[in-house]
Motif scaffolding. Structure first.
Motif, PDB file in Angstrom:
ATOM      1  N   GLY A 230      37.607  28.892  35.185  1.00  0.00           N
ATOM      2  CA  GLY A 230      37.153  30.118  35.224  1.00  0.00           C
ATOM      3  C   GLY A 230      38.036  31.399  35.263  1.00  0.00           C
ATOM      4  O   GLY A 230      39.215  31.180  35.588  1.00  0.00           O
ATOM      5  N   LEU A 231      37.373  32.508  35.319  1.00  0.00           N
ATOM      6  CA  LEU A 231      38.072  33.911  35.131  1.00  0.00           C
ATOM      7  C   LEU A 231      38.731  34.002  36.698  1.00  0.00           C
ATOM      8  O   LEU A 231      38.039  33.647  37.662  1.00  0.00           O
ATOM      9  N   PHE A 232      39.662  34.740  36.626  1.00  0.00           N
ATOM     10  CA  PHE A 232      40.218  35.392  37.838  1.00  0.00           C
ATOM     11  C   PHE A 232      40.758  36.725  37.948  1.00  0.00           C
ATOM     12  O   PHE A 232      41.443  36.983  36.579  1.00  0.00           O
ATOM     13  N   LEU A 233      40.740  37.550  38.917  1.00  0.00           N
ATOM     14  CA  LEU A 233      41.287  38.759  38.935  1.00  0.00           C
ATOM     15  C   LEU A 233      42.427  39.195  39.433  1.00  0.00           C
ATOM     16  O   LEU A 233      42.900  38.261  40.493  1.00  0.00           O
ATOM     17  N   ALA A 234      43.300  40.077  38.872  1.00  0.00           N
ATOM     18  CA  ALA A 234      44.538  40.526  39.736  1.00  0.00           C
ATOM     19  C   ALA A 234      44.306  41.819  39.893  1.00  0.00           C
ATOM     20  O   ALA A 234      44.244  42.747  39.120  1.00  0.00           O
ATOM     21  N   THR A 235      44.126  42.345  41.246  1.00  0.00           N
ATOM     22  CA  THR A 235      44.118  43.661  41.841  1.00  0.00           C
ATOM     23  C   THR A 235      45.481  44.167  42.126  1.00  0.00           C
ATOM     24  O   THR A 235      45.932  43.655  43.141  1.00  0.00           O
ATOM     25  N   VAL A 236      46.160  45.331  41.494  1.00  0.00           N
ATOM     26  CA  VAL A 236      47.537  45.678  41.881  1.00  0.00           C
ATOM     27  C   VAL A 236      47.503  46.928  42.561  1.00  0.00           C
ATOM     28  O   VAL A 236      46.962  47.803  41.953  1.00  0.00           O
ATOM     29  N   ASP A 237      47.883  47.214  43.828  1.00  0.00           N
ATOM     30  CA  ASP A 237      48.043  48.212  44.230  1.00  0.00           C
ATOM     31  C   ASP A 237      49.449  48.759  44.906  1.00  0.00           C
ATOM     32  O   ASP A 237      50.169  47.862  45.153  1.00  0.00           O
ATOM     33  N   ASP A 263      41.325  49.373  37.172  1.00  0.00           N
ATOM     34  CA  ASP A 263      40.441  48.028  36.975  1.00  0.00           C
ATOM     35  C   ASP A 263      41.553  46.972  37.289  1.00  0.00           C
ATOM     36  O   ASP A 263      42.521  47.036  36.724  1.00  0.00           O
ATOM     37  N   ALA A 264      40.972  46.061  37.722  1.00  0.00           N
ATOM     38  CA  ALA A 264      41.603  44.819  38.047  1.00  0.00           C
ATOM     39  C   ALA A 264      42.015  44.040  36.632  1.00  0.00           C
ATOM     40  O   ALA A 264      41.135  44.019  35.896  1.00  0.00           O
ATOM     41  N   VAL A 265      42.915  43.538  36.632  1.00  0.00           N
ATOM     42  CA  VAL A 265      43.600  42.424  35.237  1.00  0.00           C
ATOM     43  C   VAL A 265      42.628  41.324  35.464  1.00  0.00           C
ATOM     44  O   VAL A 265      42.803  40.675  36.354  1.00  0.00           O
ATOM     45  N   VAL A 266      41.950  41.071  34.119  1.00  0.00           N
ATOM     46  CA  VAL A 266      41.218  39.858  33.987  1.00  0.00           C
ATOM     47  C   VAL A 266      42.182  38.711  33.328  1.00  0.00           C
ATOM     48  O   VAL A 266      42.608  38.952  32.320  1.00  0.00           O
ATOM     49  N   PHE A 267      42.200  37.618  34.053  1.00  0.00           N
ATOM     50  CA  PHE A 267      42.775  36.441  33.551  1.00  0.00           C
ATOM     51  C   PHE A 267      42.153  35.422  33.324  1.00  0.00           C
ATOM     52  O   PHE A 267      41.187  34.922  33.807  1.00  0.00           O
ATOM     53  N   ASP A 268      42.166  34.860  31.946  1.00  0.00           N
ATOM     54  CA  ASP A 268      41.614  33.611  31.439  1.00  0.00           C
ATOM     55  C   ASP A 268      42.337  32.375  31.009  1.00  0.00           C
ATOM     56  O   ASP A 268      43.306  32.428  30.313  1.00  0.00           O
ATOM     57  N   PRO A 269      42.205  31.300  31.832  1.00  0.00           N
ATOM     58  CA  PRO A 269      42.844  30.215  31.806  1.00  0.00           C
ATOM     59  C   PRO A 269      42.748  29.544  30.332  1.00  0.00           C
ATOM     60  O   PRO A 269      43.586  28.719  29.889  1.00  0.00           O
TER      61      PRO A 269
END
Length: 309
Positions: A230-237, A263-269
């Motif tokens: 499934g997708l997961f997000l990376a929120t960079v601060d 926007d959070a970066v969307v990762f797709d395996p």
């Protein structure tokens, strides 16, 4: 980094027009330019997603131990002794996004009120890890200790007041200072399970007024649950310390919601690797330290000081 890099502006401004934020295009996955907002100023931090590989943790595992390797690059520009970053903290928080591509148990759990955070990626390794120092300097600090004894001839000096005599002792201590980078796993928004975030802190050599390291390349290895595609997000601060005034203004802007979040970066395996340099089915064999680099940007003996960890 590219010769003409995308600039993430962090310096303070009072302009009302500074409202732009980096956004994902429709259905965009693994956005290259990852963080920042458009504020005019001399100090800039650049952020990019360099490489992403989704695969398996180890070939000799149970055959279903998915993980992901992400490499990020950051650069702090525009620094000089009178205008520089004292400290920069980069926090990357990973979180599961939706139930699509996840086992049926994830969908049932979500319907029963089970928190999606159970499917957040786990930080299994990162580089740099721990404390890394560069641009080290030493200086000698001296101090004197004084005390007085009141004495009178022929009497006990501890019991009789009289003339004042001052004795001094001195010592010297070698003190050190350095430009530093610290990397560590972190728990963000959770208090159990495994770390779901990577945190990197850059600090200047205060005695040299050096500013923070100019370039930082980091690698993060993430573990995912069996069967999870499934997708997961990376929120960079990114948070920076410049001066007392600028830091206070920044804090007020954040509290008032004046600092727009990217926007959070969307990762797709299911997206193919961005590079063929890593063994997709044995990502645990990758030396994360070889992918990490830190550069001070200070010229020492005609060359720029750099450290690879």
């Amino acid at each position: 980094m590219d010769d003409e890099p995308f600039e993430i502006i962090l310096a303070d401004t009072n302009e009302e027009s500074a409202h732009y934020r980096l956004q994902n295009e429709p259905d965009e996955k693994q956005r290259e330019y990852i963080t920042g907002y458009d504020r005019k100023g001399a100090l800039r931090v650049l952020g990019k997603l360099a490489d992403v590989v989704h695969g398996q943790y180890a070939e000799d595992g149970d055959g279903d131990n998915p993980c992901s390797l992400a490499v990020f690059e950051f650069a702090a520009l525009g620094q000089k002794p009178s205008r520089r970053y004292r400290e920069v903290q980069i926090e990357i928080v990973f979180a599961a996004h939706g139930t699509d591509g996840r086992p049926a148990s994830a969908r049932r759990g979500a319907g029963a009120g089970d928190h999606l955070a159970r499917w957040d990626p786990q930080v299994r390794g990162l580089a740099p890890s721990g404390h890394r120092a560069l641009l080290q300097t030493t200086h000698t600090a001296g101090r004197k200790h004084g005390f007085e004894v009141y004495a009178e001839a022929g009497t006990d000096p501890l019991a009789t007041a009289g003339a004042s005599y001052t004795y001094e002792m001195s010592d010297s201590v070698e003190r050190g200072d350095c430009m530093a980078v610290e990397g560590t796993e972190a728990f963000v928004g959770r208090a159990a399970g495994k770390p779901n975030a990577a945190r990197f802190t850059l600090r200047e050599n205060a005695s040299q007024r050096s500013g923070v390291p100019r370039h930082l390349r980091v690698a993060v290895l993430l573990g995912r649950r069996p069967g999870d595609e499934g997708l997961f997000l990376a929120t960079v601060d990114v948070r920076a310390s410049v001066s007392v005034f600028a830091d206070a203004t920044e804090k007020v802007r954040r509290i008032m919601g004046r600092v727009p979040l990217d926007d959070a970066v969307v990762f797709d395996p299911r997206v193919p690797p961005t590079t063929d340099r890593f063994p997709v089915n044995n990502l645990s064999s990758v030396s994360l330290g070889d992918e990490c680099s830190i550069e001070s940007g200070r010229a020492e003996s005609g060359a720029s000081e750099a450290d690879s960890t």
